[in-house]
Write an enzyme that holds these catalytic residues in place. Structure first.
Site, mmCIF file in Angstrom:
data_model
loop_
_atom_site.group_PDB
_atom_site.id
_atom_site.type_symbol
_atom_site.label_atom_id
_atom_site.label_comp_id
_atom_site.label_asym_id
_atom_site.label_seq_id
_atom_site.Cartn_x
_atom_site.Cartn_y
_atom_site.Cartn_z
ATOM 1 N N GLU A 97 -0.336 -1.670 7.391
ATOM 2 C CA GLU A 97 0.425 -2.882 7.096
ATOM 3 C C GLU A 97 1.339 -3.206 8.281
ATOM 4 O OE1 GLU A 97 3.737 -4.487 3.864
ATOM 5 O OE2 GLU A 97 3.874 -2.483 4.733
ATOM 6 N N ASP A 141 1.734 2.131 4.501
ATOM 7 C CA ASP A 141 2.869 1.226 4.361
ATOM 8 C C ASP A 141 3.650 1.121 5.681
ATOM 9 O OD1 ASP A 141 4.715 -0.255 2.499
ATOM 10 O OD2 ASP A 141 6.093 1.315 3.147
#
Length: 614
Positions: free
Chosen positions: A357, A328
């Protein structure tokens, strides 16, 4: 005698005090035979810093003991020799020569071939699940004593009750569809007062949230998935924890968090990681600023925390037998730490897969983070995969825009893929129509079914590793708003009161059934078509609403034609002679009809055609 008795009573009180308090030893156990022989233990207990640890086990050496500002922590550095054998040994914590606390530490044997585990590759297709919204396999854990944020399927951003058992129950469906890797939004504990269902506000890095199940349930899921050829991908967060994390009430040091005394919110200026002109102010605020007030930003420059996070990653891979990580907010933590984190993980597992990400539409920003990229500022990353946000954005634009306008429509898709020279390895990018943080793909393309089919074909035939969000196969939408709780709707069939089920087909509309079958056939065809996994991509500049590209190797050629026009288009095959020369026929994989290549190709309106060139 009186003094002796007084000392004896004092010692018993001390022993009792330590014995009655729940201790934290993290990681609670480890494995022999790791490439990196260092092991750091975090010990948390009242006044534990007043003690001195002692151990004796062949192959294990105590190298260093670190005390911090909080007296309730000790950090113990061990070296586990490659010759150490699996086993359990006591770690004693001594005060005035007496053991006031003893922990039985275990070193486990690694599974055969653990270090060589194979991650996901371009041969795989990933299925993304938000576990709270997928299927409720165990209603008994919807609410757990001591956990806030009770289940309520009617509120906003509330828990609905989906869990690990619900995923296990539907592995056959995932496998039958043709998905071969499973990315699940975070399952670890989020003991937060509200909006805890998404999993990104961690409150215990070593524990599955009990409303999803147990650590052992997660291992069961991993084993069950592997039996069906499905690789398990864990969703991790190195940037922040939740404000309800257990250590927030007793932080070890003054610099465990960034802006620890006076939180600042990040400026989200991700370009500061690459910008040669960036101010120190902007760079610091981006990397050290908190994502939101409920997610404290962790300071990975603290060596104790850095080691803690790296070990936690390796612990989950080994414990749950994982094959991949989705990281993330990849650019938000300290970038030097992320380089070391990725290096350490790939050192232990050379064939492992991890995807970061970086939500940027600029391929140069994405490329900066991929392994092998020669960056001007000297930054070295070991991250093998990144999400291809530019391609996702280009695909939606390509399907929605008017191709008669200069540089719009399919030309944007062509131009974006033409920038692949920026990437060290574009075939390792993860391509996707949508995810859990953006509007559903069917909503983004204004619920145009012909465009949806074109999008599915493009994603499954272009370079990269495809990923699909649960429900894409049955045209799930978010027509009312782009709020996360609507985007992450319940999967039809995941709760007993649903009148329709994606898992059985009951109650689905004819169009939903058609979409599901369409994607299923494509997924299964892709699985048995190696040229789509490793073949070269050659494309021709989009023109007049038509985009043509090939995936090819020495053994096979796949030709894909996307026609955005409202009428059929006739293509002169001579235009593609460099790839079609010598080939006389091609099989349409959707209709199974043979197409002569000595004649012009007729491509139906608003469609994508896949031809297996013979």
């Amino acid at each position: 005698m009186t003094i002796y008795r007084l000392l004896l009573v004092s010692s018993l009180v001390l022993i009792t005090r330590f014995a009655l308090v729940a201790q934290r030893v993290e990681p609670a156990f480890w494995w022999v035979g790791m490439k990196d022989t260092r092991l750091q233990l975090l010990i948390h207990a009242p006044a534990i810093a007043e003690t001195q640890p002692k151990l004796a086990f062949t192959g294990v050496k105590l190298m260093k003991v670190t005390k911090v500002k909080s007296p309730n922590y000790l950090f113990i550095d061990l070296v586990v020799s490659p010759t150490a054998k699996p086993g359990t040994f006591p770690i004693q914590f001594l005060k005035n020569g007496q053991a006031v606390f003893t922990y039985q530490y275990e070193l486990k044997a690694r599974s055969t071939g653990s270090a060589q585990r194979q991650g996901y590759t371009p041969a795989d297709v990933m299925y993304l699940i938000t576990p709270d919204r997928f299927a409720n396999g165990d209603p008994a854990n919807d609410n757990v004593p001591g956990m806030p944020d009770p289940a309520s399927r009617t509120g906003r951003d509330t828990r609905h009750g989906g869990d690990i058992q619900g995923i296990i129950d539907n592995l056959d469906y995932i496998n039958d569809m043709g998905f071969t890797a499973l990315w699940i939004n975070p399952l670890i504990e989020n003991k937060m007062p509200q909006a805890s269902y998404h999993g990104y506000a961690s409150t215990d890095f070593y524990k599955v949230d009990p409303r999803f199940g147990t650590n052992e349930d997660y291992r069961t899921l991993s084993k069950a998935a592997q039996k069906k050829g499905i690789k398990l991908v864990i969703d991790m967060i190195m940037n922040h924890c939740g404000s309800g994390h257990w250590w927030m009430a007793d932080l070890p040091t003054d610099d465990w968090l960034n802006y620890q005394d006076k939180p600042q919110i990040t400026n989200h200026s991700r370009e500061t990681n690459q910008d040669p002109h960036a101010s120190e102010y902007d760079k610091k605020l981006f990397a050290d600023g908190w994502f939101v007030p409920s997610m404290p930003d962790m300071n990975q420059r603290n060596p104790l925390l850095a080691q803690y996070l790296i070990q936690n990653t390796i612990w989950w891979i080994e414990y749950a037998d994982l094959h991949g990580i989705r990281m993330d907010t990849y650019p938000y933590p300290d970038k030097a730490f992320m380089a070391e984190w990725s290096r350490r993980v790939m050192q232990e597992y050379p064939n492992f897969s991890m995807v970061g990400e970086e939500w940027s539409m600029n391929p140069a920003i994405i490329a900066f983070w991929q392994k092998g990229k020669q960056n001007r500022n000297g930054y070295v990353s070991y991250m093998p995969n990144m999400f291809d946000f530019p391609q996702q954005n280009a695909l939606v634009s390509a399907l929605n825009e008017d191709d008669k306008v200069y540089n719009q429509g399919l030309m944007k898709l062509y131009q974006t893929l033409a920038l692949d020279f920026l990437y060290e390895n574009p075939t390792n990018l993860v391509v996707f129509p949508d995810n859990h943080d953006m509007s559903r793909f069917y909503t983004q393309i204004n619920e145009k079914f012909d465009r949806w089919k074109m999008g599915m074909i493009q994603l499954l035939t272009t370079r990269g590793i495809p990923q699909f969000f649960y429900g894409t196969e049955i045209l799930m939408t978010n027509p009312k708003s782009d709020r996360h709780d609507e985007i992450r709707g319940e999967m039809p069939g995941g709760w007993p009161d649903h009148t329709a089920s994606a898992f059985t087909g009951k109650g689905l509309t004819d169009r939903q059934l058609e979409a599901q079958q369409f994607l299923k056939q494509l997924l299964q065809w892709r699985r048995r078509t190696p040229v789509l996994h490793t073949g070269k991509l050659t494309h021709f500049a989009a023109s007049n609403g038509v985009y043509v590209y090939f995936r090819h190797n020495a053994l096979q050629k796949i030709m894909v034609v996307m026609n955005k026009n409202s009428e059929s288009k006739t293509l002169n095959t001579a235009h593609y002679a460099e790839l079609l020369s010598g080939h006389k026929t091609a099989r349409n994989i959707q209709t199974d009809q043979t197409q002569p290549l000595t004649q012009p190709l007729v491509i139906p309106a608003m469609s994508a055609v896949i031809l297996d060139v013979k």
